[in-house]
Design a protein around this motif. Sequence first.
Motif, PDB file in Angstrom:
ATOM      1  N   SER A 226       0.845  -1.184   0.000  1.00  0.00           N
ATOM      2  CA  SER A 226       0.000   0.000   0.000  1.00  0.00           C
ATOM      3  C   SER A 226       0.882   1.236   0.000  1.00  0.00           C
ATOM      4  O   SER A 226       1.948   1.236   0.627  1.00  0.00           O
ATOM      5  N   VAL A 227       0.452   2.276  -0.704  1.00  0.00           N
ATOM      6  CA  VAL A 227       1.235   3.513  -0.759  1.00  0.00           C
ATOM      7  C   VAL A 227       0.278   4.693  -0.763  1.00  0.00           C
ATOM      8  O   VAL A 227      -0.848   4.602  -1.272  1.00  0.00           O
ATOM      9  N   GLN A 228       0.737   5.776  -0.177  1.00  0.00           N
ATOM     10  CA  GLN A 228      -0.046   7.008  -0.190  1.00  0.00           C
ATOM     11  C   GLN A 228       0.185   7.696  -1.532  1.00  0.00           C
ATOM     12  O   GLN A 228       1.308   7.676  -2.079  1.00  0.00           O
ATOM     13  N   GLU A 229      -0.876   8.281  -2.043  1.00  0.00           N
ATOM     14  CA  GLU A 229      -0.765   9.035  -3.291  1.00  0.00           C
ATOM     15  C   GLU A 229       0.376  10.033  -3.195  1.00  0.00           C
ATOM     16  O   GLU A 229       0.571  10.666  -2.151  1.00  0.00           O
TER      17      GLU A 229
ATOM     18  N   SER B 286       3.358   8.244  -6.727  1.00  0.00           N
ATOM     19  CA  SER B 286       2.284   7.284  -7.000  1.00  0.00           C
ATOM     20  C   SER B 286       0.959   7.979  -7.287  1.00  0.00           C
ATOM     21  O   SER B 286       0.601   8.975  -6.637  1.00  0.00           O
ATOM     22  N   GLN B 287       0.245   7.430  -8.251  1.00  0.00           N
ATOM     23  CA  GLN B 287      -1.059   7.959  -8.639  1.00  0.00           C
ATOM     24  C   GLN B 287      -2.122   6.895  -8.437  1.00  0.00           C
ATOM     25  O   GLN B 287      -1.826   5.698  -8.396  1.00  0.00           O
ATOM     26  N   LEU B 288      -3.361   7.356  -8.322  1.00  0.00           N
ATOM     27  CA  LEU B 288      -4.463   6.414  -8.090  1.00  0.00           C
ATOM     28  C   LEU B 288      -4.522   5.356  -9.190  1.00  0.00           C
ATOM     29  O   LEU B 288      -4.852   4.197  -8.952  1.00  0.00           O
ATOM     30  N   GLY B 289      -4.170   5.753 -10.395  1.00  0.00           N
ATOM     31  CA  GLY B 289      -4.200   4.821 -11.520  1.00  0.00           C
ATOM     32  C   GLY B 289      -3.112   3.765 -11.480  1.00  0.00           C
ATOM     33  O   GLY B 289      -3.121   2.844 -12.300  1.00  0.00           O
TER      34      GLY B 289
ATOM     35  N   GLY C 254       2.886 -12.178  -8.197  1.00  0.00           N
ATOM     36  CA  GLY C 254       2.263 -10.865  -8.240  1.00  0.00           C
ATOM     37  C   GLY C 254       2.222 -10.163  -6.896  1.00  0.00           C
ATOM     38  O   GLY C 254       2.246 -10.798  -5.837  1.00  0.00           O
ATOM     39  N   THR C 255       2.187  -8.839  -6.967  1.00  0.00           N
ATOM     40  CA  THR C 255       2.001  -7.983  -5.792  1.00  0.00           C
ATOM     41  C   THR C 255       0.831  -7.057  -6.068  1.00  0.00           C
ATOM     42  O   THR C 255       0.821  -6.349  -7.088  1.00  0.00           O
ATOM     43  N   LYS C 256      -0.141  -7.079  -5.194  1.00  0.00           N
ATOM     44  CA  LYS C 256      -1.296  -6.197  -5.357  1.00  0.00           C
ATOM     45  C   LYS C 256      -0.997  -4.862  -4.699  1.00  0.00           C
ATOM     46  O   LYS C 256      -0.789  -4.790  -3.479  1.00  0.00           O
ATOM     47  N   LEU C 257      -0.960  -3.810  -5.493  1.00  0.00           N
ATOM     48  CA  LEU C 257      -0.644  -2.475  -4.995  1.00  0.00           C
ATOM     49  C   LEU C 257      -1.917  -1.658  -4.844  1.00  0.00           C
ATOM     50  O   LEU C 257      -2.692  -1.524  -5.793  1.00  0.00           O
ATOM     51  N   SER C 258      -2.104  -1.118  -3.655  1.00  0.00           N
ATOM     52  CA  SER C 258      -3.206  -0.185  -3.397  1.00  0.00           C
ATOM     53  C   SER C 258      -2.633   1.212  -3.232  1.00  0.00           C
ATOM     54  O   SER C 258      -1.560   1.374  -2.641  1.00  0.00           O
ATOM     55  N   VAL C 259      -3.337   2.203  -3.745  1.00  0.00           N
ATOM     56  CA  VAL C 259      -2.904   3.587  -3.623  1.00  0.00           C
ATOM     57  C   VAL C 259      -3.973   4.344  -2.839  1.00  0.00           C
ATOM     58  O   VAL C 259      -5.134   4.416  -3.265  1.00  0.00           O
ATOM     59  N   LYS C 260      -3.571   4.933  -1.744  1.00  0.00           N
ATOM     60  CA  LYS C 260      -4.515   5.649  -0.884  1.00  0.00           C
ATOM     61  C   LYS C 260      -4.526   7.133  -1.225  1.00  0.00           C
ATOM     62  O   LYS C 260      -3.455   7.750  -1.318  1.00  0.00           O
ATOM     63  N   PRO C 261      -5.722   7.691  -1.376  1.00  0.00           N
ATOM     64  CA  PRO C 261      -5.798   9.126  -1.715  1.00  0.00           C
ATOM     65  C   PRO C 261      -5.451  10.007  -0.514  1.00  0.00           C
ATOM     66  O   PRO C 261      -5.467   9.549   0.626  1.00  0.00           O
TER      67      PRO C 261
END
Lengths: 117, 114
Positions: A12-15, A82-85, A110-117
């Motif tokens: 997970s990463v912050q925008e 990092s961007q939401l897309g 695989g690694t599932k990446l989530s981007v937090k707004p």
Amino acid sequence: AQTVTQSQPEMSVQEAETVTLSCTYDTSESDYYLFWYKQPPSRQMILVIRQEAYKQQNATENRFSVNFQKAAKSFSLKISDSQLGDAAMYFCAYRQTRGGSQGNLIFGKGTKLSVKP
Amino acid sequence: DTAVSQTPKYLVTQMGNDKSIKCEQNLGHDTMYWYKQDSKKFLKIMFSYNNKELIINETVPNRFSPKSPDKAHLNLHINSLELGDSAVYFCASSLPGQLNSPLHFGNGTRLTVT
């Protein structure tokens, strides 16, 4: 046989921040090719970046760069700003250069990446 | 201007049926592939053709038979479908002999066997 390991099932990463996805591989070959693919929820497989093993210079594509450590057999992907897309599954892949399966891509899990707004 | 196209996008069928998935590429590539992505998202090669000739045939049940009528097409026929065949199937293509060039993937066919 070659194997590809992605040790982070989810990240997970912050925008606007930077995240690094890990990938290691096992091979006895000296010449090969490595790729990162992105798979968003649309299911499309999109090439992110590629690296030739004989090149010491790390590949860069806009906000995406790799840290290729040949001796350590490591090929991590860094995503800057990092961007939401960017939210997607990211697959590391090794391209076989020899033998009966020459040309085949061997994928990590695989690694599932989530981007937090 | 789709590069690699697969049809259908979704396929729902019952156990025991026979079905086909079609793939076409307009990139002028000589090499085409079928990959299977399971429910855990793991991608694995099934077949590879170069200029209509089979070059990779991984351990896949005989119920799966690829057919390449010409180098722009690689179809996948599946006989006697089983529940475990449910997956997403991807077609891909690449330039032969240029291993630094990427595989170009179609958008996948989600097969659901009930």
